[in-house]
Design an enzyme around this catalytic site. Structure first.
Site, mmCIF file in Angstrom:
data_model
loop_
_atom_site.group_PDB
_atom_site.id
_atom_site.type_symbol
_atom_site.label_atom_id
_atom_site.label_comp_id
_atom_site.label_asym_id
_atom_site.label_seq_id
_atom_site.Cartn_x
_atom_site.Cartn_y
_atom_site.Cartn_z
ATOM 1 C CG ASP A 237 -81.445 20.169 -25.720
ATOM 2 O OD1 ASP A 237 -81.569 21.368 -26.053
ATOM 3 O OD2 ASP A 237 -82.242 19.591 -24.933
ATOM 4 C CB SER A 238 -80.875 17.417 -21.052
ATOM 5 O OG SER A 238 -81.884 18.407 -21.019
ATOM 6 C CB ALA A 266 -75.913 21.942 -20.245
ATOM 7 C CG ASP A 283 -80.158 30.241 -25.739
ATOM 8 O OD1 ASP A 283 -80.553 31.061 -24.884
ATOM 9 O OD2 ASP A 283 -80.806 29.980 -26.776
ATOM 10 C CB CYS A 323 -84.654 33.807 -22.069
ATOM 11 S SG CYS A 323 -84.834 32.099 -21.570
HETATM 12 N N1 SAH Z 1 -80.601 27.799 -28.253
HETATM 13 C C1 SAH Z 1 -81.850 27.272 -28.724
HETATM 14 C C2 SAH Z 1 -82.994 27.451 -27.752
HETATM 15 C C3 SAH Z 1 -82.759 26.864 -26.379
HETATM 16 S S1 SAH Z 1 -84.224 26.381 -25.554
HETATM 17 C C4 SAH Z 1 -82.177 27.859 -30.100
HETATM 18 O O1 SAH Z 1 -81.428 28.723 -30.595
HETATM 19 O O2 SAH Z 1 -83.169 27.455 -30.689
HETATM 20 C C5 SAH Z 1 -83.592 25.549 -24.180
HETATM 21 C C6 SAH Z 1 -83.148 24.116 -24.421
HETATM 22 O O3 SAH Z 1 -82.456 23.690 -23.242
HETATM 23 C C7 SAH Z 1 -84.254 23.102 -24.652
HETATM 24 O O4 SAH Z 1 -84.023 22.431 -25.858
HETATM 25 C C8 SAH Z 1 -84.118 22.108 -23.476
HETATM 26 O O5 SAH Z 1 -84.341 20.757 -23.859
HETATM 27 C C9 SAH Z 1 -82.682 22.290 -23.079
HETATM 28 N N2 SAH Z 1 -82.337 21.969 -21.699
HETATM 29 C C10 SAH Z 1 -83.042 22.232 -20.570
HETATM 30 N N3 SAH Z 1 -82.343 21.845 -19.473
HETATM 31 C C11 SAH Z 1 -81.185 21.323 -19.917
HETATM 32 C C12 SAH Z 1 -80.030 20.773 -19.275
HETATM 33 N N4 SAH Z 1 -79.962 20.684 -17.959
HETATM 34 N N5 SAH Z 1 -79.005 20.349 -20.040
HETATM 35 C C13 SAH Z 1 -79.065 20.438 -21.394
HETATM 36 N N6 SAH Z 1 -80.118 20.953 -22.053
HETATM 37 C C14 SAH Z 1 -81.164 21.388 -21.332
#
Ligand code: SAH
Length: 379
Positions: A237-238, A266, A283, A323
């Site tokens: 996660d970022s 990501a 996701d 989503c």
């Molecule tokens: N899969 C998770 C929900 C994902 S919510 C679950 O099952 O609970 C989306 C997530 O993506 C958030 O935590 C956010 O911090 C992260 N995010 C947003 N942009 C991002 C990026 N560029 N790289 C990595 N993570 C990112």
């Protein structure tokens, strides 16, 4: 007018002929046709969606109304077997899907967290609170109201307990996996409940596998995979906060020896990915919140999926999601296919995924469908 006869729960401002300038945001209004016949009632707001319809009958919107609607929503969840000794994380009320437009109620082991998307619902909190207390009895110890994000245009809205109280993080269970939930500081109501069944499905494929879970937030997919015997899971996660939440949940379940976290963007990380994973989970957050961002969002999904398809081990699986409500399942599937063509690998669609039964779609409100996903196998 046609849409109301088809029981679509929104009235757009352009469809109203009366002068609405005297109305206040949140007012309960009756909807009349040109012959003054009552078509229903709902919450008014000076916005594009001017009325969110609560009832298509000439009925009083009072505590009994909320009690009936909420009791009905809870009954549906009981029928779906979501209130069990193994599972006490679920969405109790899903807005339009439960004929309560503008109202979200999530449930974490005896605590309800309410998120209002309309001022009218926010003004109805007292009735909603009483309805929850009557419906859930001993299964409810506290109610937290969290609408300052969703109603951010109103500066007077603050978050807090409106019934009982509970220390956070609070321990709750999703299919036997323990989670420490913090609705006070966390995103949304503290947890992405909508991925429960898809996390469980990952569990079915996870045994002995090496898995990368990108956009992990509080680690849900990682935990389900580890619970079901994954050999090694990397969670990415970022956000530093998200990685902390994931690690807290990993420790809580004693999975630390088979897990590592990666704090990174990501998209950048996937570009350089080594070909070492049997399963990759994608996701991301909604790339498009509005129709005018749809094209850009599709490009984003395509790039992300192409990286994963290129780099996954032969025979590997990708759990890929969107989503974004404005990217429908046909467009999403076509985008993943385009990514496979770009990556030059043969791909099979094994599973087509969607939002779970506690996030129901009102058949007269197709806009309620937002979560879609695929499990693809890459030869
Ligand atoms: N899969 C998770 C929900 C994902 S919510 C679950 O099952 O609970 C989306 C997530 O993506 C958030 O935590 C956010 O911090 C992260 N995010 C947003 N942009 C991002 C990026 N560029 N790289 C990595 N993570 C990112």
């Amino acid at each position: 007018m046609h849409s109301i006869h088809r029981q679509h729960p929104w009235i757009f401002s352009g469809a109203i002929t009366n002068d609405t300038s005297e109305l206040n945001d949140g007012d309960l209004v009756k909807i009349l046709d040109f012959k003054d016949r009552v078509l229903g009632s709902g919450h008014f707001q000076h916005a594009t969606i001017a009325v969110r319809i609560l009832s298509f009958e000439d009925e009083v919107i009072d505590e009994t109304f909320f009690q009936q609607r909420i009791a009905n929503a809870v009954k549906v969840r009981r029928n779906c077997n979501l209130f069990t000794a193994d599972n006490n994380i679920l969405r109790l009320v899903h807005g339009e899907g439960d004929s309560l437009p503008g109202l979200i109620i999530d449930y974490y082991n005896r605590v309800a967290v309410i998120q209002c998307h309309s001022i009218g619902m926010f003004h109805s909190l007292e009735m909603i609170k009483n309805a929850l207390i009557v419906t859930l009895g001993e299964e409810l110890t506290a109610i937290y109201s969290k609408s300052s994000d969703t109603l951010s245009s109103r500066e007077d809205i603050t978050d807090g307990y409106i019934y009982g109280s509970c220390e956070t993080p609070h321990l709750a269970l999703e299919y036997c996996v323990k989670y420490a939930i913090d609705w006070v500081h966390g995103q949304k109501t503290g947890f992405f409940i909508d991925q429960r069944e898809n996390r469980a499905l990952l569990g079915r494929y996870a045994k002995g596998k090496k898995i990368l879970n990108t956009f992990c937030y509080s680690g849900g997919f990682s935990l389900s995979a580890l619970k079901h015997g994954a050999e090694l899971v990397h969670s990415l996660d970022s956000s530093k906060k998200a990685i902390e939440l994931t690690e807290q949940n990993i420790a809580l379940n004693g999975f630390g020896d088979r897990h590592a976290s990666i704090l990174a963007d990501a998209m950048n990380y996937m570009k350089e990915l080594a070909e070492e994973y049997d399963i990759i989970v994608l996701d991301p957050p909604a790339f498009a919140k509005h129709r005018n961002k749809r094209h850009q969002a599709v490009q984003g999904y395509k790039r992300l999926n192409a990286h994963a398809i290129r780099q996954i081990k032969p025979g590997g699986l990708i759990f890929t999601f969107s989503c974004s409500q404005v990217v429908d399942k046909v467009l999403f599937t076509n985008t993943v296919i385009a990514a496979a063509i770009e990556a030059g690998r043969k791909v099979r669609i094994l599973e087509q995924l969607h939002q779970p039964s506690d996030h129901p779609i009102n058949a007269f409100h197709p806009e309620g469908e937002y979560l879609k996903g695929l499990v693809i196998q890459v030869d």
